[in-house]
Write an enzyme that holds these catalytic residues in place. Structure first.
Site, PDB file in Angstrom:
ATOM      1  N   TRP A 256       0.821  -1.210   0.000  1.00  0.00           N
ATOM      2  CA  TRP A 256       0.000   0.000   0.000  1.00  0.00           C
ATOM      3  C   TRP A 256       0.851   1.254   0.000  1.00  0.00           C
ATOM      4  O   TRP A 256       1.742   1.414   0.841  1.00  0.00           O
ATOM      5  CB  TRP A 256      -0.873   0.053   1.253  1.00  0.00           C
ATOM      6  CG  TRP A 256      -2.013  -0.888   1.357  1.00  0.00           C
ATOM      7  CD1 TRP A 256      -2.094  -2.008   2.148  1.00  0.00           C
ATOM      8  CD2 TRP A 256      -3.277  -0.774   0.692  1.00  0.00           C
ATOM      9  NE1 TRP A 256      -3.319  -2.597   2.012  1.00  0.00           N
ATOM     10  CE2 TRP A 256      -4.069  -1.868   1.117  1.00  0.00           C
ATOM     11  CE3 TRP A 256      -3.813   0.137  -0.219  1.00  0.00           C
ATOM     12  CZ2 TRP A 256      -5.370  -2.069   0.667  1.00  0.00           C
ATOM     13  CZ3 TRP A 256      -5.095  -0.061  -0.678  1.00  0.00           C
ATOM     14  CH2 TRP A 256      -5.871  -1.148  -0.237  1.00  0.00           C
ATOM     15  N   ASP A 257       0.558   2.172  -0.904  1.00  0.00           N
ATOM     16  CA  ASP A 257       1.014   3.542  -0.716  1.00  0.00           C
ATOM     17  C   ASP A 257       0.206   4.105   0.453  1.00  0.00           C
ATOM     18  O   ASP A 257      -0.924   3.678   0.696  1.00  0.00           O
ATOM     19  CB  ASP A 257       0.767   4.344  -1.998  1.00  0.00           C
ATOM     20  CG  ASP A 257       1.074   5.811  -1.825  1.00  0.00           C
ATOM     21  OD1 ASP A 257       2.168   6.130  -1.326  1.00  0.00           O
ATOM     22  OD2 ASP A 257       0.209   6.639  -2.166  1.00  0.00           O
ATOM     23  N   LEU A 258       0.771   5.086   1.154  1.00  0.00           N
ATOM     24  CA  LEU A 258       0.068   5.620   2.322  1.00  0.00           C
ATOM     25  C   LEU A 258      -0.700   6.912   2.016  1.00  0.00           C
ATOM     26  O   LEU A 258      -1.927   6.963   2.140  1.00  0.00           O
ATOM     27  CB  LEU A 258       1.059   5.870   3.461  1.00  0.00           C
ATOM     28  CG  LEU A 258       0.450   6.322   4.792  1.00  0.00           C
ATOM     29  CD1 LEU A 258      -0.488   5.273   5.364  1.00  0.00           C
ATOM     30  CD2 LEU A 258       1.559   6.654   5.801  1.00  0.00           C
TER      31      LEU A 258
ATOM     32  N   ASP B  69      -1.826   5.832  -5.679  1.00  0.00           N
ATOM     33  CA  ASP B  69      -2.457   6.868  -6.497  1.00  0.00           C
ATOM     34  C   ASP B  69      -1.507   7.519  -7.489  1.00  0.00           C
ATOM     35  O   ASP B  69      -1.948   8.215  -8.403  1.00  0.00           O
ATOM     36  CB  ASP B  69      -3.032   7.966  -5.592  1.00  0.00           C
ATOM     37  CG  ASP B  69      -1.921   8.764  -4.903  1.00  0.00           C
ATOM     38  OD1 ASP B  69      -1.158   8.155  -4.118  1.00  0.00           O
ATOM     39  OD2 ASP B  69      -1.810   9.976  -5.160  1.00  0.00           O
TER      40      ASP B  69
END
Length: 230
Positions: free
Chosen positions: A9-11, A183
């Site tokens: 996961w990107d945060l 994103d």
């Protein structure tokens, strides 16, 4: 469980709403130093900030050059000379780490995935102390199996070396069972390409794809990831 057992996961702007945190932190530190801030100033900071992080991704700047340099550039444009960029950046980073705002559906999704037995890791270019505080306050530290902050890994996302270091810290995890969700086309999707893992572009606003990079999946809402995984 389908082809993927592990989610990277990107945060910021994927699980947590960085834009809201950024606005909070900017307003707080400008008030602290007695500086006026307009919508135009906030927008200009956002543009400068993004450009500096892209230069980090490209290997042109160090993390410190990004974090201090963005305020130096902004202050030069605004004619502010009585506040040190180093000082306001330190206070800004503290404020960023003191608040969090979940992206819609994020908390429910990561909790569900943990219950289903998926492994989940955070891969981020953010500042370590800031990200650690946000992870703890939000409760994500109790959900994730690990957090990989670029400044501790020795390389920024999307560098292949960054992901090599991540996988070295994930024994028993093969790349073919991983999918990176984020994103950013330049950081996350390019990173997935460099890492040799599947990619899922979180694109809630339906933006046009303006970077030539592979995206295996695209979702508008986080809960749509379940259809990808299952």
């Amino acid at each position: 469980m389908g082809n993927y057992t592990t989610i990277l996961w990107d945060l910021d702007q994927t699980l947590l709403d960085f834009d809201l945190s950024m606005e909070h932190a900017l307003l707080a530190v400008f008030a602290q130093y007695g500086l006026a801030i307009s919508e135009e100033t906030k927008a200009r900071y956002d543009v400068i900030n993004r450009s500096y992080w892209r230069r980090l991704e490209a290997g042109e700047l160090t993390k410190e050059q990004v974090t201090v340099g963005r305020f130096r550039a902004l202050f030069e444009e605004l004619g502010i000379t009585h506040v040190a960029p180093e000082e306001i950046n330190a206070d800004y980073q503290r404020e960023l780490g003191n608040v969090f705002f979940y992206i819609d559906g994020a908390k429910e999704l990561v909790t569900l995935l943990k219950e289903k037995g998926y492994r989940q890791y955070v891969v981020t270019n953010g500042v370590n102390t800031t990200q650690a505080n946000k992870m703890k306050l939000s409760g994500l530290d109790a959900v994730m199996d690990g957090v990989f902050v670029s400044e501790l890994m020795g390389y920024p996302k999307p560098r292949k070396e960054y992901f090599d270091a991540c996988f070295a810290a994930m024994p028993g995890v093969s790349r073919k069972e991983c999918i990176l969700v984020g994103d950013s086309l330049t950081s996350d999707m390019r990173g997935a390409e460099n890492a040799g893992v599947a990619s899922c572009w979180f694109n809630p606003e339906g933006k046009a794809k303006d970077v030539e990079v592979r995206t295996d999946y695209e979702i508008r809402r986080l809960e749509e990831l379940m259809a990808v995984l299952e």
